[in-house]
Design an enzyme around this catalytic site. Structure first.
Site, mmCIF file in Angstrom:
data_model
loop_
_atom_site.group_PDB
_atom_site.id
_atom_site.type_symbol
_atom_site.label_atom_id
_atom_site.label_comp_id
_atom_site.label_asym_id
_atom_site.label_seq_id
_atom_site.Cartn_x
_atom_site.Cartn_y
_atom_site.Cartn_z
ATOM 1 N N ARG A 56 1.170 -0.971 0.242
ATOM 2 C CA ARG A 56 -0.213 0.379 0.093
ATOM 3 C C ARG A 56 0.644 0.861 -0.362
ATOM 4 O O ARG A 56 2.102 1.336 0.144
ATOM 5 C CB ARG A 56 -0.729 0.138 1.203
ATOM 6 C CG ARG A 56 -2.111 -1.200 1.553
ATOM 7 C CD ARG A 56 -2.907 -1.234 3.139
ATOM 8 N NE ARG A 56 -3.169 -2.195 2.759
ATOM 9 C CZ ARG A 56 -4.088 -3.109 3.649
ATOM 10 N NH1 ARG A 56 -3.756 -2.739 5.215
ATOM 11 N NH2 ARG A 56 -4.400 -3.835 4.109
ATOM 12 N N ARG A 149 -10.406 4.169 5.133
ATOM 13 C CA ARG A 149 -8.730 3.980 4.326
ATOM 14 C C ARG A 149 -7.894 3.710 3.227
ATOM 15 O O ARG A 149 -7.004 4.140 2.736
ATOM 16 C CB ARG A 149 -8.153 2.204 5.297
ATOM 17 C CG ARG A 149 -6.717 2.040 5.936
ATOM 18 C CD ARG A 149 -6.644 0.775 6.492
ATOM 19 N NE ARG A 149 -6.137 -0.448 5.438
ATOM 20 C CZ ARG A 149 -6.412 -1.025 5.910
ATOM 21 N NH1 ARG A 149 -6.269 -1.532 7.079
ATOM 22 N NH2 ARG A 149 -6.631 -2.765 5.347
ATOM 23 N N ARG A 160 -12.855 -9.024 2.897
ATOM 24 C CA ARG A 160 -12.457 -8.228 4.066
ATOM 25 C C ARG A 160 -13.473 -8.752 5.516
ATOM 26 O O ARG A 160 -12.951 -8.815 6.484
ATOM 27 C CB ARG A 160 -11.087 -7.481 4.442
ATOM 28 C CG ARG A 160 -10.234 -7.680 3.595
ATOM 29 C CD ARG A 160 -9.316 -6.254 2.874
ATOM 30 N NE ARG A 160 -8.102 -6.559 2.945
ATOM 31 C CZ ARG A 160 -6.433 -6.600 3.359
ATOM 32 N NH1 ARG A 160 -7.003 -6.848 4.491
ATOM 33 N NH2 ARG A 160 -6.097 -7.162 2.542
HETATM 34 P P1 ADP Z 1 -6.035 -3.840 11.113
HETATM 35 O O1 ADP Z 1 -4.235 -3.457 11.177
HETATM 36 O O2 ADP Z 1 -5.961 -3.917 11.817
HETATM 37 O O3 ADP Z 1 -6.567 -4.009 9.446
HETATM 38 P P2 ADP Z 1 -5.764 -0.434 10.540
HETATM 39 O O4 ADP Z 1 -4.992 0.134 11.914
HETATM 40 O O5 ADP Z 1 -5.016 -0.509 9.374
HETATM 41 O O6 ADP Z 1 -6.275 -2.004 10.901
HETATM 42 O O7 ADP Z 1 -6.736 0.496 10.999
HETATM 43 C C1 ADP Z 1 -7.907 0.632 10.197
HETATM 44 C C2 ADP Z 1 -8.284 2.070 9.816
HETATM 45 O O8 ADP Z 1 -9.103 2.644 11.020
HETATM 46 C C3 ADP Z 1 -6.819 3.211 9.752
HETATM 47 O O9 ADP Z 1 -7.267 3.579 8.979
HETATM 48 C C4 ADP Z 1 -6.746 3.904 10.933
HETATM 49 O O10 ADP Z 1 -6.207 4.808 11.063
HETATM 50 C C5 ADP Z 1 -8.534 3.513 11.393
HETATM 51 N N1 ADP Z 1 -8.466 3.810 13.483
HETATM 52 C C6 ADP Z 1 -7.825 2.417 14.087
HETATM 53 N N2 ADP Z 1 -8.361 3.221 15.571
HETATM 54 C C7 ADP Z 1 -9.271 3.886 15.172
HETATM 55 C C8 ADP Z 1 -10.619 4.311 16.272
HETATM 56 N N3 ADP Z 1 -10.383 3.873 17.903
HETATM 57 N N4 ADP Z 1 -10.692 5.483 15.791
HETATM 58 C C9 ADP Z 1 -10.431 5.365 14.050
HETATM 59 N N5 ADP Z 1 -10.446 5.861 13.344
HETATM 60 C C10 ADP Z 1 -9.470 4.328 13.914
HETATM 61 P P1 5GP Z 2 -3.085 -6.459 5.494
HETATM 62 O O1 5GP Z 2 -3.849 -7.324 4.026
HETATM 63 O O2 5GP Z 2 -4.854 -6.118 5.596
HETATM 64 O O3 5GP Z 2 -1.883 -6.026 5.956
HETATM 65 O O4 5GP Z 2 -3.386 -7.784 6.234
HETATM 66 C C1 5GP Z 2 -5.101 -8.803 6.017
HETATM 67 C C2 5GP Z 2 -4.389 -10.370 6.711
HETATM 68 O O5 5GP Z 2 -3.262 -10.901 7.224
HETATM 69 C C3 5GP Z 2 -4.528 -9.570 8.681
HETATM 70 O O6 5GP Z 2 -5.822 -10.242 9.403
HETATM 71 C C4 5GP Z 2 -3.243 -10.033 9.181
HETATM 72 O O7 5GP Z 2 -3.517 -10.183 10.833
HETATM 73 C C5 5GP Z 2 -2.882 -11.135 8.208
HETATM 74 N N1 5GP Z 2 -1.620 -11.340 8.438
HETATM 75 C C6 5GP Z 2 -0.464 -10.152 7.943
HETATM 76 N N2 5GP Z 2 0.962 -11.495 8.122
HETATM 77 C C7 5GP Z 2 0.336 -12.023 8.692
HETATM 78 C C8 5GP Z 2 1.023 -13.370 8.424
HETATM 79 O O8 5GP Z 2 2.124 -13.840 8.421
HETATM 80 N N3 5GP Z 2 0.153 -14.735 8.844
HETATM 81 C C9 5GP Z 2 -0.900 -14.934 8.937
HETATM 82 N N4 5GP Z 2 -1.353 -16.132 9.218
HETATM 83 N N5 5GP Z 2 -1.638 -13.961 8.411
HETATM 84 C C10 5GP Z 2 -1.061 -12.973 8.926
#
Ligand code: ADP
Ligand code: 5GP
Length: 211
Positions: A56, A149, A160
């Site tokens: 990304r 996001r 997702r």
């Molecule tokens: P994940 O890693 O679990 O996929 P992210 O950390 O990327 O999720 O969070 C998803 C989106 O939500 C991001 O754009 C982040 O900035 C936002 N976000 C995370 N926590 C909060 C919160 N407590 N309130 C509002 N927005 C949040």
């Molecule tokens: P994202 O594409 O949003 O970074 O990740 C998608 C999902 O893949 C998330 O649920 C994240 O926790 C999971 N993920 C990231 N790295 C790993 C990994 O090494 N192993 C597994 N099993 N899941 C992962």
């Protein structure tokens, strides 16, 4: 019996207890773990996973993920280089042994951000982490956060959201997680995450100050 004893002993010698963060995509795992690593940069280290998805904007190869092709990843898995791997939303993800060892070699608490298949698979290993589930306050909020996001196509977003339903069901299974944190207000959720890890943080601080 002896084998199990020694493998436990060796995993204890490998350093502090790792932490697994799991939960639906968009729940806030990356946001929370980045805050944690910023505040405690000498305590935590991130297990950099491999993935076949595209980076990304803002993501850096080798820091956020190792971005690889399916062929390269499958060959490394077949070669026994991974602790676990899974297919998520049309892409492969996995934790290499080297990723975890790199963090443990520095005597840091290793944080893994993995999906529920990863959680199930890690449970069959000797890693013995603390399992923490990060959850959104509702599916509607989760969808809004994922949309805001702006990282996913509509197809990826739908996949997702479907996976999120399954992840939420999994988290209700007995013993699936040690701690569940609802990420509504970010600072509150971060406070609860720190509280859950306080003992481990203090253990590492103590070890570092005497070494
Ligand atoms: P994940 O890693 O679990 O996929 P992210 O950390 O990327 O999720 O969070 C998803 C989106 O939500 C991001 O754009 C982040 O900035 C936002 N976000 C995370 N926590 C909060 C919160 N407590 N309130 C509002 N927005 C949040
Ligand atoms: P994202 O594409 O949003 O970074 O990740 C998608 C999902 O893949 C998330 O649920 C994240 O926790 C999971 N993920 C990231 N790295 C790993 C990994 O090494 N192993 C597994 N099993 N899941 C992962």
């Amino acid at each position: 019996m002896y084998m199990r004893y020694f493998s436990r002993l060796f995993s204890a010698m490998a350093g502090p207890r790792p932490v697994v963060l799991s939960g639906p995509s968009g729940a806030g795992k990356s946001t929370l773990l980045k805050k944690l690593m910023k505040e405690y940069d000498s305590i935590f280290g991130f297990s950099v996973s491999h993935t076949t998805r595209n980076p990304r904007p803002g993501e850096v190869n080798g820091r956020d993920y190792h971005y690889v092709t399916r062929e390269v990843m499958q060959a490394s898995i077949d070669n026994g280089e991974f602790i676990e791997s899974a297919e998520f939303s049309g892409n492969m993800y996995g934790t290499s042994k080297a990723a975890v060892q790199a963090v443990q070699a520095k005597n840091l608490i290793c944080i893994l951000d993995i999906d529920m298949q990863g959680v199930r698979n890690i449970k069959t290993t000797d890693l013995n982490p603390i399992y923490i589930s990060i959850q959104p306050p509702s599916m509607a909020v989760l969808e809004k956060r994922l949309r805001d996001r702006k990282t996913e196509s509509e197809e990826s977003l739908q996949k997702r959201l479907q996976a999120a339903q399954v992840e939420m069901e999994f988290s209700k299974e007995d013993g699936a997680f040690d701690v569940i944190i609802i990420n509504d207000n970010l600072e509150d959720a971060y406070g609860r995450l720190k509280q859950a890890l306080l003992e481990e943080i203090n253990n590492v601080k103590k070890t570092n100050s005497t070494s």
